[in-house]
Motif scaffolding. Structure first.
Motif, PDB file in Angstrom:
ATOM      1  N   THR A 303       0.843  -1.188   0.000  1.00  0.00           N
ATOM      2  CA  THR A 303       0.000   0.000   0.000  1.00  0.00           C
ATOM      3  C   THR A 303       0.881   1.241   0.000  1.00  0.00           C
ATOM      4  OG1 THR A 303      -0.170   0.289   2.396  1.00  0.00           O
ATOM      5  CG2 THR A 303      -1.686  -1.268   1.378  1.00  0.00           C
ATOM      6  N   VAL A 304       0.379   2.300  -0.572  1.00  0.00           N
ATOM      7  CA  VAL A 304       1.149   3.543  -0.649  1.00  0.00           C
ATOM      8  C   VAL A 304       1.434   4.072   0.760  1.00  0.00           C
ATOM      9  CG1 VAL A 304       1.082   5.942  -1.433  1.00  0.00           C
ATOM     10  CG2 VAL A 304       0.315   4.113  -2.945  1.00  0.00           C
ATOM     11  N   ALA A 305       0.474   3.932   1.673  1.00  0.00           N
ATOM     12  CA  ALA A 305       0.698   4.383   3.046  1.00  0.00           C
ATOM     13  C   ALA A 305       1.853   3.635   3.696  1.00  0.00           C
ATOM     14  CB  ALA A 305      -0.576   4.219   3.873  1.00  0.00           C
ATOM     15  N   GLU A 306       1.965   2.319   3.430  1.00  0.00           N
ATOM     16  CA  GLU A 306       3.043   1.529   4.033  1.00  0.00           C
ATOM     17  C   GLU A 306       4.410   2.008   3.584  1.00  0.00           C
ATOM     18  OE1 GLU A 306       1.007  -2.891   4.586  1.00  0.00           O
ATOM     19  OE2 GLU A 306       1.859  -2.306   2.651  1.00  0.00           O
ATOM     20  N   VAL A 307       4.573   2.240   2.292  1.00  0.00           N
ATOM     21  CA  VAL A 307       5.918   2.538   1.768  1.00  0.00           C
ATOM     22  C   VAL A 307       6.305   3.999   1.942  1.00  0.00           C
ATOM     23  CG1 VAL A 307       5.644   0.668   0.106  1.00  0.00           C
ATOM     24  CG2 VAL A 307       5.172   3.018  -0.618  1.00  0.00           C
ATOM     25  N   THR A 308       5.338   4.857   2.304  1.00  0.00           N
ATOM     26  CA  THR A 308       5.656   6.282   2.446  1.00  0.00           C
ATOM     27  C   THR A 308       5.517   6.777   3.883  1.00  0.00           C
ATOM     28  OG1 THR A 308       3.378   6.885   1.863  1.00  0.00           O
ATOM     29  CG2 THR A 308       4.992   6.806   0.064  1.00  0.00           C
ATOM     30  N   SER A 309       5.384   5.878   4.843  1.00  0.00           N
ATOM     31  CA  SER A 309       5.307   6.328   6.243  1.00  0.00           C
ATOM     32  C   SER A 309       6.398   5.674   7.087  1.00  0.00           C
ATOM     33  CB  SER A 309       3.924   6.036   6.831  1.00  0.00           C
ATOM     34  OG  SER A 309       3.634   4.658   6.774  1.00  0.00           O
ATOM     35  N   ILE A 310       7.577   5.504   6.491  1.00  0.00           N
ATOM     36  CA  ILE A 310       8.762   5.023   7.211  1.00  0.00           C
ATOM     37  C   ILE A 310       9.905   6.027   7.102  1.00  0.00           C
ATOM     38  CG2 ILE A 310       8.229   2.564   7.040  1.00  0.00           C
ATOM     39  CD1 ILE A 310       9.887   2.442   4.515  1.00  0.00           C
ATOM     40  N   GLU A 328      19.015   6.974   2.688  1.00  0.00           N
ATOM     41  CA  GLU A 328      19.043   6.872   1.227  1.00  0.00           C
ATOM     42  C   GLU A 328      17.951   5.940   0.712  1.00  0.00           C
ATOM     43  OE1 GLU A 328      23.025   5.583   0.607  1.00  0.00           O
ATOM     44  OE2 GLU A 328      23.866   7.622   0.668  1.00  0.00           O
ATOM     45  N   ALA A 329      17.693   4.847   1.436  1.00  0.00           N
ATOM     46  CA  ALA A 329      16.684   3.886   0.986  1.00  0.00           C
ATOM     47  C   ALA A 329      15.298   4.510   0.948  1.00  0.00           C
ATOM     48  CB  ALA A 329      16.694   2.658   1.901  1.00  0.00           C
ATOM     49  N   VAL A 330      14.923   5.243   2.005  1.00  0.00           N
ATOM     50  CA  VAL A 330      13.564   5.793   2.057  1.00  0.00           C
ATOM     51  C   VAL A 330      13.425   7.042   1.188  1.00  0.00           C
ATOM     52  CG1 VAL A 330      13.047   4.809   4.310  1.00  0.00           C
ATOM     53  CG2 VAL A 330      14.100   7.069   4.201  1.00  0.00           C
ATOM     54  N   GLU A 331      14.492   7.804   1.047  1.00  0.00           N
ATOM     55  CA  GLU A 331      14.381   8.990   0.197  1.00  0.00           C
ATOM     56  C   GLU A 331      14.299   8.610  -1.275  1.00  0.00           C
ATOM     57  OE1 GLU A 331      17.461  11.750   1.291  1.00  0.00           O
ATOM     58  OE2 GLU A 331      16.241  12.522   2.957  1.00  0.00           O
ATOM     59  N   GLU A 332      14.865   7.457  -1.628  1.00  0.00           N
ATOM     60  CA  GLU A 332      14.695   6.965  -2.994  1.00  0.00           C
ATOM     61  C   GLU A 332      13.228   6.625  -3.255  1.00  0.00           C
ATOM     62  OE1 GLU A 332      16.469   3.470  -5.960  1.00  0.00           O
ATOM     63  OE2 GLU A 332      17.398   3.872  -4.016  1.00  0.00           O
ATOM     64  N   VAL A 333      12.555   6.087  -2.241  1.00  0.00           N
ATOM     65  CA  VAL A 333      11.121   5.793  -2.378  1.00  0.00           C
ATOM     66  C   VAL A 333      10.331   7.093  -2.564  1.00  0.00           C
ATOM     67  CG1 VAL A 333       9.090   4.846  -1.210  1.00  0.00           C
ATOM     68  CG2 VAL A 333      11.297   3.681  -1.018  1.00  0.00           C
ATOM     69  N   LEU A 367      -8.430   9.330   1.447  1.00  0.00           N
ATOM     70  CA  LEU A 367      -7.531   9.712   2.533  1.00  0.00           C
ATOM     71  C   LEU A 367      -7.683   8.759   3.713  1.00  0.00           C
ATOM     72  CD1 LEU A 367      -7.134  12.390   0.917  1.00  0.00           C
ATOM     73  CD2 LEU A 367      -6.805  13.453   3.140  1.00  0.00           C
ATOM     74  N   GLY A 368      -8.393   7.658   3.474  1.00  0.00           N
ATOM     75  CA  GLY A 368      -8.564   6.658   4.515  1.00  0.00           C
ATOM     76  C   GLY A 368      -7.472   5.608   4.471  1.00  0.00           C
ATOM     77  N   ALA A 369      -7.835   4.383   4.840  1.00  0.00           N
ATOM     78  CA  ALA A 369      -6.871   3.295   4.925  1.00  0.00           C
ATOM     79  C   ALA A 369      -6.126   3.114   3.606  1.00  0.00           C
ATOM     80  CB  ALA A 369      -7.597   2.005   5.297  1.00  0.00           C
ATOM     81  N   ARG A 370      -4.829   2.824   3.722  1.00  0.00           N
ATOM     82  CA  ARG A 370      -3.913   2.497   2.630  1.00  0.00           C
ATOM     83  C   ARG A 370      -3.337   3.709   1.912  1.00  0.00           C
ATOM     84  NH1 ARG A 370      -8.147  -1.355   1.969  1.00  0.00           N
ATOM     85  NH2 ARG A 370      -7.474  -3.424   2.662  1.00  0.00           N
ATOM     86  N   ALA A 371      -3.788   4.911   2.250  1.00  0.00           N
ATOM     87  CA  ALA A 371      -3.223   6.098   1.600  1.00  0.00           C
ATOM     88  C   ALA A 371      -2.967   7.230   2.572  1.00  0.00           C
ATOM     89  CB  ALA A 371      -4.145   6.583   0.476  1.00  0.00           C
ATOM     90  N   ASP A 372      -3.588   7.202   3.750  1.00  0.00           N
ATOM     91  CA  ASP A 372      -3.646   8.360   4.646  1.00  0.00           C
ATOM     92  C   ASP A 372      -2.285   8.958   4.992  1.00  0.00           C
ATOM     93  OD1 ASP A 372      -3.053   6.009   5.968  1.00  0.00           O
ATOM     94  OD2 ASP A 372      -4.490   6.288   7.587  1.00  0.00           O
ATOM     95  N   SER A 373      -1.351   8.139   5.476  1.00  0.00           N
ATOM     96  CA  SER A 373      -0.120   8.708   6.015  1.00  0.00           C
ATOM     97  C   SER A 373       0.863   9.170   4.941  1.00  0.00           C
ATOM     98  CB  SER A 373       0.562   7.715   6.970  1.00  0.00           C
ATOM     99  OG  SER A 373       0.628   6.438   6.398  1.00  0.00           O
ATOM    100  N   TYR A 374       0.576   8.875   3.673  1.00  0.00           N
ATOM    101  CA  TYR A 374       1.391   9.464   2.601  1.00  0.00           C
ATOM    102  C   TYR A 374       1.340  10.980   2.691  1.00  0.00           C
ATOM    103  CZ  TYR A 374       2.215  11.503  -2.016  1.00  0.00           C
ATOM    104  OH  TYR A 374       2.642  12.316  -3.040  1.00  0.00           O
ATOM    105  N   TYR A 375       0.144  11.535   2.852  1.00  0.00           N
ATOM    106  CA  TYR A 375      -0.024  12.987   2.899  1.00  0.00           C
ATOM    107  C   TYR A 375       0.562  13.552   4.200  1.00  0.00           C
ATOM    108  CZ  TYR A 375      -3.276  11.604  -0.745  1.00  0.00           C
ATOM    109  OH  TYR A 375      -3.818  11.049  -1.875  1.00  0.00           O
ATOM    110  N   GLU A 376       0.367  12.842   5.282  1.00  0.00           N
ATOM    111  CA  GLU A 376       0.900  13.274   6.581  1.00  0.00           C
ATOM    112  C   GLU A 376       2.421  13.391   6.540  1.00  0.00           C
ATOM    113  OE1 GLU A 376       1.201  11.410  11.127  1.00  0.00           O
ATOM    114  OE2 GLU A 376       0.091  10.369   9.552  1.00  0.00           O
ATOM    115  N   TYR A 377       3.083  12.400   5.916  1.00  0.00           N
ATOM    116  CA  TYR A 377       4.552  12.380   5.943  1.00  0.00           C
ATOM    117  C   TYR A 377       5.182  13.347   4.951  1.00  0.00           C
ATOM    118  CZ  TYR A 377       5.685   8.850   9.410  1.00  0.00           C
ATOM    119  OH  TYR A 377       5.886   8.203  10.599  1.00  0.00           O
TER     120      TYR A 377
END
Length: 608
Positions: A303-310, A328-333, A367-377
Motif C-alpha cells: 500500500t502507498v501508506a506503508e511505503v511512504t510512512s517510514i 538513502e533507501a527511504v528517500e529513494e522511495v 484519505l482513509g486506509a492504505r493512503a492516509d499517512s502518505y499525505y501526513e509524511y
C-alpha cells in the motif's frame, strides 16, 4: 390308441409382492469398495451439471484454503524455529546493540530473562517492575548522566565492548551485535544532545485531567501485564491475548507513552531486507527474526501508506548512527513516488507494485486506509528536515488543493464538512475515522507557516470528527461514517451502516484535538477530548484490566465488546489525550519535535 390327455395345469400361485435380486454366477456380494465406487459413480452421473459444478467449485475452494493455510503456517514456523542454518542464510545487515542500553536492561530485574549470553529457545515471560515516579523528580545531574550514557552507547566505552556478544531474543526476533560497524561522528553526537534537550524538558506535575489519563493507562497496562505480557495485544474480556507479529506490539507501542506520563521504563534494525525489490519499493512484510521480507501472500502490491510512512524513522536513524543507507533507501522511495504518473492533482492511488514500481488500481483516491499517512509524511518530512526539502512541501500543498477540489463536500441538513472518496470519477460520501488525522495535520502545517485557509478547513473537519462521536449513543465514533448529501427530514447528517458501527479505540480524533488546541489555544478542544475519554471509560473499560473495542457504537445498552485492546490505544490514544490536557504548551513543543504516524516524538533537526 390315443395317449391319455395331459394332466390339468396346477392352479396359479397367489399374487405376492416381492423384490428380485440378481446375482452373478460364482460371485457373492461382500460390500467391496469396487461395488461402492460403481454405486457412487452412478449417483454422481445422476446429478445435474449445475449440481456437479457447484460441488467441484466447493472442493476446489476448500483445497485452495487449505493450501494457503499451510503456506502461512510454514512461514510462521520458519519465523519461530530459529534454526541456525536458516538464520545464517537469511542474515541481513543489522544495527549493533548499543552497550549502554544493554547494560541498563541487564540491571533491570524484570528483563533478566530476556538478555543472555547465548541464544535460548524458551524463556519465561514476566513484566518488569514499573518505577512510578512523579514527572518532576528528575535530578539536576540528569542531563549530565544521560550524556555519559549516550557517550558510552556511541562507542566511547572501554575496550570491553569489543567482546560484547550478547543477544537479545524477543519471541523469535534475534538481534545480534555486528562488529566493526561505522560509528557516528562527534558532530552527530553533539547535535543529539542538543536536540534531546530541546525536545524534552522537565514537565510540570499532572493536572486532574492528565491524572485521569494516567489512571486509564495504568488500568489498561494492568490488564496487558496480567493476561498478555510479551504478546501483541490484550483480549480483556476473555483475559487472554492475540498475536499479529509475535513481537509484543503493545509493549513496544507503550514505551514512550510511559515516559511521557512519568511511568519510567527501560528502553535496532532488521527492516532493510524490505528494500530488496526490483523497484526498491519496500515489501509490506518483514520477519525481523529471520530477515525474510515478502509481499502479502495474495498480491505483489504494497500500500502507498506503508511505503511512504517510514521516512521519518529511517532518516532519524541515519542521523543518530551516521549510517547513510537508511536515509538513502527511504528517500529513494519518496523521489520515486514523486515522479510517478497516475496521480490526480496531487492525490495518489492506494496501491503500488513492488516489482514494477508503478501504481496499481488507478483511479481510486481516498484519505482513509492504505493512503492516509502518505499525505501526513509529506508535511512532516519537510518539518523534520528544517524546512529545506521543498519537493515534499510542494507535493503536500498540491495534494491539499486536490483534496479541496475533488474530495471535500458538505452534508445535509447540518452542512458538516467531510472528506469523501473518488472511484473512477464517481464520488462516494464515505469517510473513515482514519481521515480524522487530517485536521491535525492541516493545523500543524499552519503552525509552521502554511496558508491560513488550511486552518479554516482544519477547524471545519474537526467539528465533523467530533460530531461523528457525539451523534452516536455511546459518544464514540464508528469506524466508517456515511454522509447525507441531500436534505431529508427523517435523516441526520451522519449515518452508519451495520458493518461499520464498531469502534477500535482509534486515536485520530484525539490526535487532531491535540494539534488544534496547541495551535488555537481554544479550550473547547480539551473539553471534547475529555468527553471522549469519559465515553471510553463508560463503554469500553473492562473491570479486570484493559479496554475493549466494541461492536456497536449506536447501542449504549449493549455495545458488545469485541475482546481486543489494540496496541495503539496505549501507544497513541492515551498519549495524545495526556498531551491535550497538559497546561504546559512547551511539553513536546511543535517547534522542537514532530510525531510520527504512531505518535512517537522525533526531534526536528537543528540548522547545520
Amino acid at each position: 390308441m390315443y395317449p391319455p390327455p395331459p394332466p390339468p395345469p396346477p392352479p396359479p400361485a397367489p399374487h405376492r409382492d416381492f423384490i428380485s435380486v440378481t446375482l452373478s454366477l460364482g460371485e457373492s456380494y461382500d460390500n467391496s469398495k469396487s461395488r461402492r465406487r460403481r454405486s457412487c459413480w452412478r449417483k454422481w452421473k445422476q446429478l445435474s451439471r449445475l449440481q456437479r459444478n457447484v460441488i467441484l467449485f466447493l472442493l476446489g475452494f476448500l483445497i485452495l484454503c487449505g493450501f494457503l493455510y499451510c503456506l502461512q503456517a510454514a512461514d510462521q514456523w520458519k519465523a519461530l524455529s530459529g534454526r541456525p542454518a536458516e538464520e545464517q542464510k537469511m542474515k541481513p545487515e543489522v544495527l549493533p546493540v548499543l552497550p549502554a542500553i544493554q547494560k541498563e536492561i541487564t540491571k533491570s530485574e524484570g528483563f533478566s530473562d530476556i538478555v543472555s549470553q547465548k541464544r535460548q529457545k524458551h524463556f519465561r515471560r514476566g513484566p518488569p517492575h514499573l518505577q512510578i515516579r512523579p514527572p518532576n523528580t528528575v535530578s539536576k545531574d540528569g542531563m549530565q548522566d544521560d550524556a555519559k550514557e549516550r557517550e558510552t552507547a556511541l562507542g566511547k566505552a572501554p575496550q570491553e565492548e569489543d567482546t560484547q556478544k550478547a543477544i537479545i531474543s524477543w519471541r523469535g526476533a534475534v538481534i545480534e551485535p555486528e562488529q566493526a560497524t561505522e560509528l557516528p561522528s562527534k558532530r552527530a553526537e553533539a547535535s543529539t544532545s542538543l536536540l534531546a534537550f530541546r525536545m524534552w524538558k522537565e514537565p510540570a506535575p499532572p493536572n486532574e485531567r492528565q491524572k485521569g489519563v494516567i489512571e486509564a493507562f495504568l488500568h489498561a497496562w494492568k490488564g496487558y501485564r496480567k493476561f498478555a505480557w510479551g504478546h501483541d495485544e490484550l483480549k480483556p474480556v476473555s483475559k487472554t491475548f492475540s498475536e499479529w507479529f509475535g513481537l509484543g506490539l503493545t509493549l513496544i507501542d507503550a514505551l514512550d507513552t510511559m515516559w511521557i506520563l512519568g511511568l519510567k521504563q527501560d528502553f535496532g534494525n532488521r527492516l532493510m531486507p524490505a528494500f530488496t525489490t526490483p523497484s526498491k519499493i519496500p515489501y509490506s512484510d518483514v520477519n525481523i527474526g529471520t530477515g525474510f521480507a515478502h509481499s502479502p501472500q495474495w498480491t505483489s502490491d504494497s500500500t502507498v501508506a506503508e511505503v511512504t510512512s517510514i521516512q521519518l524513522e529511517f532518516r532519524e536513524l541515519s542521523r543518530l548512527t551516521g549510517i547513510k543507507k537508511f536515509k538513502e533507501a527511504v528517500e529513494e522511495v519518496t523521489k520515486h513516488i514523486h515522479s510517478l504518473s497516475g496521480k490526480k492533482d496531487g492525490l495518489v492511488p492506494m496501491f503500488i507494485n513492488t516489482n514494477s514500481g508503478l501504481f496499481t488500481h488507478p483511479g481510486v483516491f481516498t484519505l482513509g486506509a492504505r493512503a492516509d499517512s502518505y499525505y501526513e509524511y509529506l508535511l512532516k518530512q519537510w518539518i523534520q528536515g528544517g524546512k529545506k526539502e521543498t519537493q515534499c512541501l510542494e507535493d503536500y500543498v498540491k495534494a491539499i488543493e486536490g483534496i479541496k477540489a475533488h474530495l471535500v463536500q458538505h452534508s445535509q441538513p447540518g452542512k458538516l464538512t467531510f472528506v469523501g472518496e473518488l472511484a473512477h470519477g464517481r464520488f462516494n460520501a464515505k469517510m473513515d475515522h482514519l481521515v480524522c488525522f487530517l485536521p491535525g495535520t492541516l493545523a500543524l502545517g499552519v503552525h509552521h507557516g502554511l496558508p491560513a485557509d488550511h486552518m479554516d478547513l482544519a477547524q471545519a473537519l474537526m467539528e465533523t470528527c467530533y460530531q461523528m462521536n457525539r451523534q452516536m449513543e455511546t459518544g464514540l465514533s464508528p469506524e466508517i461514517a456515511h454522509f447525507n448529501l441531500y436534505p431529508r427530514a427523517d435523516h441526520k447528517d451522519v449515518e452508519v451502516k451495520p458493518a461499520d458501527r464498531h469502534n477500535l479505540l482509534r486515536p485520530e480524533t484525539v490526535e487532531s484535538l491535540f494539534y488544534l488546541y496547541r495551535v488555537t489555544r481554544d479550550r473547547k478542544y480539551q473539553d471534547w477530548g475529555w468527553e471522549i475519554l469519559q465515553s471510553f471509560n463508560k463503554y469500553t473499560r473492562v473491570p479486570s484490566g484493559g479496554y475493549s473495542s466494541i461492536n456497536n457504537v449506536q447501542n449504549s445498552q449493549k455495545p458488545e465488546p469485541r475482546d481486543k485492546m489494540e496496541s495503539f490505544f496505549v501507544g497513541e490514544t492515551l498519549k495524545y489525550l495526556y498531551l491535550l490536557f497538559s497546561d504546559d504548551l512547551e511539553l513536546f513543543s511543535l517547534d522542537t519535535c514532530v510525531f510520527n504516524t504512531e505518535a512517537h516524538p522525533l526531534p526536528i533537526w537543528a540548522p547545520a
